[in-house]
Motif scaffolding. Structure first.
Motif, PDB file in Angstrom:
ATOM      1  N   ASN A 138      53.963  17.821  48.095  1.00  0.00           N
ATOM      2  CA  ASN A 138      52.650  17.820  47.427  1.00  0.00           C
ATOM      3  C   ASN A 138      51.800  19.002  47.889  1.00  0.00           C
ATOM      4  N   PHE A 139      51.928  19.331  49.180  1.00  0.00           N
ATOM      5  CA  PHE A 139      51.179  20.472  49.713  1.00  0.00           C
ATOM      6  C   PHE A 139      51.515  21.735  48.924  1.00  0.00           C
TER       7      PHE A 139
ATOM      8  N   ALA B  35      68.891  14.288  51.219  1.00  0.00           N
ATOM      9  CA  ALA B  35      67.747  15.084  50.737  1.00  0.00           C
ATOM     10  C   ALA B  35      67.160  14.434  49.488  1.00  0.00           C
ATOM     11  N   ALA B  36      68.037  13.956  48.609  1.00  0.00           N
ATOM     12  CA  ALA B  36      67.574  13.305  47.373  1.00  0.00           C
ATOM     13  C   ALA B  36      66.765  12.051  47.691  1.00  0.00           C
ATOM     14  N   GLU B  37      67.241  11.292  48.668  1.00  0.00           N
ATOM     15  CA  GLU B  37      66.513  10.067  49.045  1.00  0.00           C
ATOM     16  C   GLU B  37      65.153  10.399  49.644  1.00  0.00           C
ATOM     17  N   LEU B  38      65.117  11.430  50.467  1.00  0.00           N
ATOM     18  CA  LEU B  38      63.844  11.819  51.090  1.00  0.00           C
ATOM     19  C   LEU B  38      62.839  12.290  50.042  1.00  0.00           C
ATOM     20  N   LEU B  39      63.341  13.019  49.054  1.00  0.00           N
ATOM     21  CA  LEU B  39      62.449  13.549  48.024  1.00  0.00           C
ATOM     22  C   LEU B  39      62.169  12.545  46.916  1.00  0.00           C
TER      23      LEU B  39
ATOM     24  N   SER C 116      59.775  28.200  43.981  1.00  0.00           N
ATOM     25  CA  SER C 116      58.903  27.134  43.460  1.00  0.00           C
ATOM     26  C   SER C 116      58.839  26.024  44.510  1.00  0.00           C
ATOM     27  N   PRO C 117      57.810  25.144  44.447  1.00  0.00           N
ATOM     28  CA  PRO C 117      57.729  24.059  45.436  1.00  0.00           C
ATOM     29  C   PRO C 117      59.007  23.217  45.477  1.00  0.00           C
ATOM     30  N   GLU C 118      59.611  22.977  44.305  1.00  0.00           N
ATOM     31  CA  GLU C 118      60.826  22.156  44.240  1.00  0.00           C
ATOM     32  C   GLU C 118      61.988  22.855  44.939  1.00  0.00           C
ATOM     33  N   ASP C 119      62.181  24.148  44.588  1.00  0.00           N
ATOM     34  CA  ASP C 119      63.271  24.914  45.208  1.00  0.00           C
ATOM     35  C   ASP C 119      63.067  25.037  46.712  1.00  0.00           C
TER      36      ASP C 119
ATOM     37  N   PRO D 202      50.164  31.631  46.539  1.00  0.00           N
ATOM     38  CA  PRO D 202      50.794  31.801  47.850  1.00  0.00           C
ATOM     39  C   PRO D 202      49.835  32.419  48.862  1.00  0.00           C
ATOM     40  N   GLU D 203      49.851  31.851  50.072  1.00  0.00           N
ATOM     41  CA  GLU D 203      48.967  32.378  51.109  1.00  0.00           C
ATOM     42  C   GLU D 203      49.613  33.569  51.814  1.00  0.00           C
ATOM     43  N   ILE D 204      50.920  33.683  51.630  1.00  0.00           N
ATOM     44  CA  ILE D 204      51.633  34.790  52.261  1.00  0.00           C
ATOM     45  C   ILE D 204      51.987  35.775  51.148  1.00  0.00           C
TER      46      ILE D 204
END
Lengths: 198, 119
Positions: A88-89, A165-169, A145-148, A97-99
């Motif tokens: 979400n962040f 990873a899928a379960e965490l996301l 992207s945030p997802e990638d 992008p901050e960088i």
């Protein structure tokens, strides 16, 4: 009250107390899982946003506490919430992008040279612990992207299996599998571009 | 250097940087134990208490029942009002039509009788 072997109240008992109206009991969970949440958040968001994102994770856990079914351990349930708060962040900052995306800094360029010329394992590991390593990595990830970004971090950098990873996301395994492949290829392209920028 | 060799060298370099990223990332949680002191915990708990306070304010009087009851009552009242209005309008227009027909019939019979009288 049921106590664990160490004399500490069990997570389920504390959750029961919180749901029963004893909100202050939630502090025990915050103290118990603070390091876990920070260890997750530190790997996903910039240092200056770590404390706020970790706070968000605990507040979100409190909000969703009624949905905790105890089928999985609380620490795993909380980890999922922490990972989603990190996602979400980045989603909230999409396109901001901050960088800086392009242009490797002088230090970043030097760090790449040092890594590529490291002729021993010790020299290589020494380089990976430098501040520049994290900076160049963040620069490369900021293009995704945030997802990638989340998928490549979990599957490639942390080495988690796709299913985990899928379960965490909270996404499907197939979606994470496809995205893991694509995002790794993108990361390699970004690294290639950064190497050219030196 | 041949093109294939150059490509191979490039791939090796990219892989080395990737390896460095992985190593760097895996060592990035070293500070986790040091973060989030008592002030941070108190901030979390303050937000949690605010959440609970907001939840309680919403649930005073039996959760979401009051707003639901109000909405249901308003919907039922509106429906009843619409039905009554429709009935009144229809009744009114029917009555007017019937009255007009009667008047016309009366008028017609008067004209007819007058006509017969003339004859």
């Amino acid at each position: 009250m049921d106590l664990t072997g160490s004399g500490m109240p069990r997570d389920e008992d504390i959750i029961g107390r919180v749901l029963g109206g004893d909100v202050d009991a939630f502090e025990v969970l915050v103290e118990r899982y603070r390091a876990l949440v920070f260890s997750i958040v530190l790997k996903h968001v910039p240092a200056e946003h770590v404390e706020d994102t970790a706070q968000d994770a605990f507040v979100e856990a409190f909000r969703s506490l009624r949905t905790f079914s105890a089928r999985a351990p609380f620490r795993y349930w909380l980890s999922r919430i922490a990972v989603r708060c990190c996602y979400n962040f980045w989603r909230d900052r999409r396109g901001n992008p901050e960088i800086p995306v392009s242009g490797l800094t002088e230090d970043g360029g030097k760090w790449m040279d040092e890594v590529l010329s490291a002729d021993s394992r010790e020299a290589f590991e020494r380089e990976t612990r430098k501040r520049e390593a994290a900076e160049v990595l963040q620069q490369a990830l900021s293009v995704l992207s945030p997802e990638d970004r989340m998928v490549v971090t979990l599957t490639h950098l942390e080495g988690l299996p796709v299913k985990e990873a899928a379960e965490l996301l909270g996404w499907s395994t197939i979606s994470v599998k496809v995205r893991a492949h694509r995002s790794r290829r993108k990361l390699r392209e970004i690294v290639s571009r950064l190497m050219d920028d030196r | 250097m041949r093109k294939g060799d150059m490509r191979k060298k490039r791939d090796t370099q990219i892989r080395k940087i990737e390896e460095a990223f992985i190593e760097s990332h895996r060592h990035s949680d070293g500070k986790a134990e040091e973060l989030g002191g008592p002030v941070w915990t108190q901030r979390v708990m303050a937000r949690v208490r605010r959440e609970e306070g907001a939840r309680e304010r919403v649930s005073i009087g039996g959760g979401f029942e009051i707003p639901k009851v109000v909405w249901r009552f308003a919907a039922a009242t509106s429906l009843a009002a619409m039905l009554m209005a429709a009935y009144v309008i229809r009744f009114d227009s029917t009555t007017r039509t019937e009255m007009a027909e009667l008047s016309f019939m009366d008028a017609g019979s008067d004209v007819g009788s007058n006509f017969l009288e003339i004859l």
